[in-house]
Design an enzyme around this catalytic site. Structure first.
Site, PDB file in Angstrom:
ATOM      1  N   CYS A   1      -3.159  -2.047  -9.167  1.00  0.00           N
ATOM      2  CA  CYS A   1      -3.466  -2.000  -7.721  1.00  0.00           C
ATOM      3  C   CYS A   1      -3.100  -0.589  -7.265  1.00  0.00           C
ATOM      4  O   CYS A   1      -2.204  -0.381  -6.446  1.00  0.00           O
ATOM      5  CB  CYS A   1      -2.648  -3.033  -6.945  1.00  0.00           C
ATOM      6  SG  CYS A   1      -2.693  -4.702  -7.616  1.00  0.00           S
ATOM      7  N   ALA A   2      -3.807   0.394  -7.821  1.00  0.00           N
ATOM      8  CA  ALA A   2      -3.372   1.790  -7.713  1.00  0.00           C
ATOM      9  C   ALA A   2      -3.486   2.372  -6.308  1.00  0.00           C
ATOM     10  O   ALA A   2      -2.740   3.263  -5.930  1.00  0.00           O
ATOM     11  CB  ALA A   2      -4.161   2.653  -8.695  1.00  0.00           C
TER      12      ALA A   2
ATOM     13  N   GLY B   1       0.000   6.891  -5.264  1.00  0.00           N
ATOM     14  CA  GLY B   1       1.358   7.442  -5.210  1.00  0.00           C
ATOM     15  C   GLY B   1       2.138   7.189  -6.496  1.00  0.00           C
ATOM     16  O   GLY B   1       2.728   8.094  -7.079  1.00  0.00           O
TER      17      GLY B   1
ATOM     18  N   ASP C   1       1.474  -3.478  -8.529  1.00  0.00           N
ATOM     19  CA  ASP C   1       2.080  -3.175  -7.227  1.00  0.00           C
ATOM     20  C   ASP C   1       1.294  -4.054  -6.245  1.00  0.00           C
ATOM     21  O   ASP C   1       0.328  -3.609  -5.637  1.00  0.00           O
ATOM     22  CB  ASP C   1       1.907  -1.675  -6.938  1.00  0.00           C
ATOM     23  CG  ASP C   1       2.571  -1.260  -5.640  1.00  0.00           C
ATOM     24  OD1 ASP C   1       3.381  -2.040  -5.113  1.00  0.00           O
ATOM     25  OD2 ASP C   1       2.257  -0.167  -5.134  1.00  0.00           O
TER      26      ASP C   1
ATOM     27  N   CYS D   1       6.233  -4.170  -1.548  1.00  0.00           N
ATOM     28  CA  CYS D   1       7.049  -3.525  -0.506  1.00  0.00           C
ATOM     29  C   CYS D   1       7.380  -4.584   0.547  1.00  0.00           C
ATOM     30  O   CYS D   1       7.249  -4.371   1.739  1.00  0.00           O
ATOM     31  CB  CYS D   1       6.348  -2.308   0.085  1.00  0.00           C
ATOM     32  SG  CYS D   1       4.709  -2.633   0.719  1.00  0.00           S
TER      33      CYS D   1
END
Length: 402
Positions: A231-232, A236, A300, A353
């Site tokens: 899930c680039a 970052g 991610d 996150c």
């Protein structure tokens, strides 16, 4: 502090777009900053910081001003008057600003500050959810997530050492400090536009929060491996992986949004990262082709983003509880499908996150009971709370395929 009419009008226009038209705060601010070429850096930072501040404290200020959504222009001026009064700014005698009852505003502020959902300016459902999932830690955590996020840079080790970067930035009048425990990070001592520096244009650093910098390290990559960042996004963490791999081996950077991968390509060129191959996920076939092929896989995962509220305060008002149910389902499906890309003996990091256990350790626990999950062993995880680290709230778990 004297208020300038054209700056305040810009703030009111921006708030109207964010609150009434559902626009994203960062996009609105970007547009506002181009509004008048004569504005200096102080003017621009007044506009940006005031907009973000009022977005962050929307619920509290609206309660004090006794107005409700959708906000008319008149009501936005009232909210602005509350913001200015609480900051001790003398309001000018403009026809848009009614005589402001300073004592009533301060009294109301003291009274509302006794209730967490008003004090921290969050929707009821978010307050209940935070308390349910984090218990006693929620109080400190939501207070930390309402602070302005620090600006953190990651030195690009493909081109420069962190120490050398620090002295180059100093020559460009940007002061930074080291952060203990974050080997590539520099934190700005005061906010500045780092994107206009020569150092940035030459690809010597990326802007990347301290917590986000922990994720690539957690994956334990080595030069020469085949790594998939599933899930680039705009990359970052992909760029950090390329640096840790010293440009050796292959990173397949995947995402469902091809425009984000375009941005990644541009960033990779600037960073001098040559081992990245962007691939848009168009169907499950693109994933299945890679089953059992990767030494390392990073997931991610899309999440509520509750760990990055200090960076995206408008997310407090955009997020809906039903979105959370949907995203947990997506996380679980992604973990089940993408984990199959790891070859035996390879490793996987699942990261978000978010600060909610239901998106984090509970997802991992549940995954390990599934058929594919039984082929993995849990190695370790890390829960990063904003109130403890001073950076974004994050979660990462390292799993190894047997």
């Amino acid at each position: 502090m004297r208020l300038h009419r054209n700056l305040v009008f810009a703030v009111i226009d921006g708030l109207s777009e964010i609150f009434n038209e559902g626009a994203y705060a960062d996009k609105v601010v970007q547009k506002l900053l181009k509004r008048d070429k004569r504005w200096g850096s102080r003017d621009r930072s007044f506009v940006a910081e005031t907009v973000y501040d009022i977005v962050r404290w929307k619920r509290l200020y609206a309660e004090i001003a006794d107005v409700s959504e959708p906000f008319s222009r008149e009501n936005l001026w009232r909210i602005f008057a509350v913001w200015a009064t609480l900051r001790g700014i003398t309001l000018p005698d403009w026809k848009q600003i009614e005589p402001t009852p300073t004592r009533r505003i301060k009294g109301r502020f003291d009274e509302l500050s006794n209730t967490r959902k008003f004090r921290e300016s969050i929707p009821d459902w978010m307050d209940e959810l935070g308390e349910k999932e984090l218990g006693a830690k929620w109080d400190k955590e939501i207070a930390a997530l309402n602070q302005q996020a620090p600006v953190v840079l990651r030195a690009n080790s493909l081109k420069i050492t962190r120490d050398k970067l620090r002295s180059i930035l100093e020559d460009e009048n940007i002061d930074t400090e080291f952060i203990k425990g974050y080997p590539s990070a520099l934190q700005l001592t005061e906010r500045a536009n780092v994107f206009s520096t020569e150092a940035f244009k030459n690809g010597l650093f990326e802007v990347q929060d301290g917590s986000s910098q922990l994720v690539a390290d957690f994956l334990e990559v080595k030069p020469g491996q085949r790594v998939i960042d599933t899930c680039a996004g705009a990359g970052g963490k992909t760029l950090h992986l390329a640096a840790l791999m010293e440009n050796k081996g292959q990173i397949i950077a995947m995402d469902i949004y091809s425009n984000k991968l375009k941005e990644l390509k541009r960033r990779a060129r600037r960073a001098g990262a040559h081992n990245i191959e962007p691939r848009t996920i168009e169907s499950t076939k693109d994933i299945k082709k890679l089953y059992g092929k990767a030494d390392r896989v990073l997931i991610d995962a899309p999440c509520s983003g509750l760990g990055v509220l200090s960076r995206n305060p408008d997310a407090k008002w955009k997020l809906q509880p039903e979105f959370l149910d949907k995203i947990r389902q997506t996380q679980s499906e992604i973990l089940e499908s993408y984990s199959k890309m790891v070859k035996p003996g390879g490793k996987l990091v699942y990261a978000t996150c978010s600060i909610l256990p239901s998106e984090n350790q509970n997802q991992v626990k549940e995954f390990l009971t599934k058929e594919i999950g039984k082929e993995f062993i849990f190695v370790k995880d890390k829960k990063v709370l904003s109130s403890e680290s001073g950076f974004d709230g994050f979660y990462m778990a390292l799993l190894e395929r047997k």
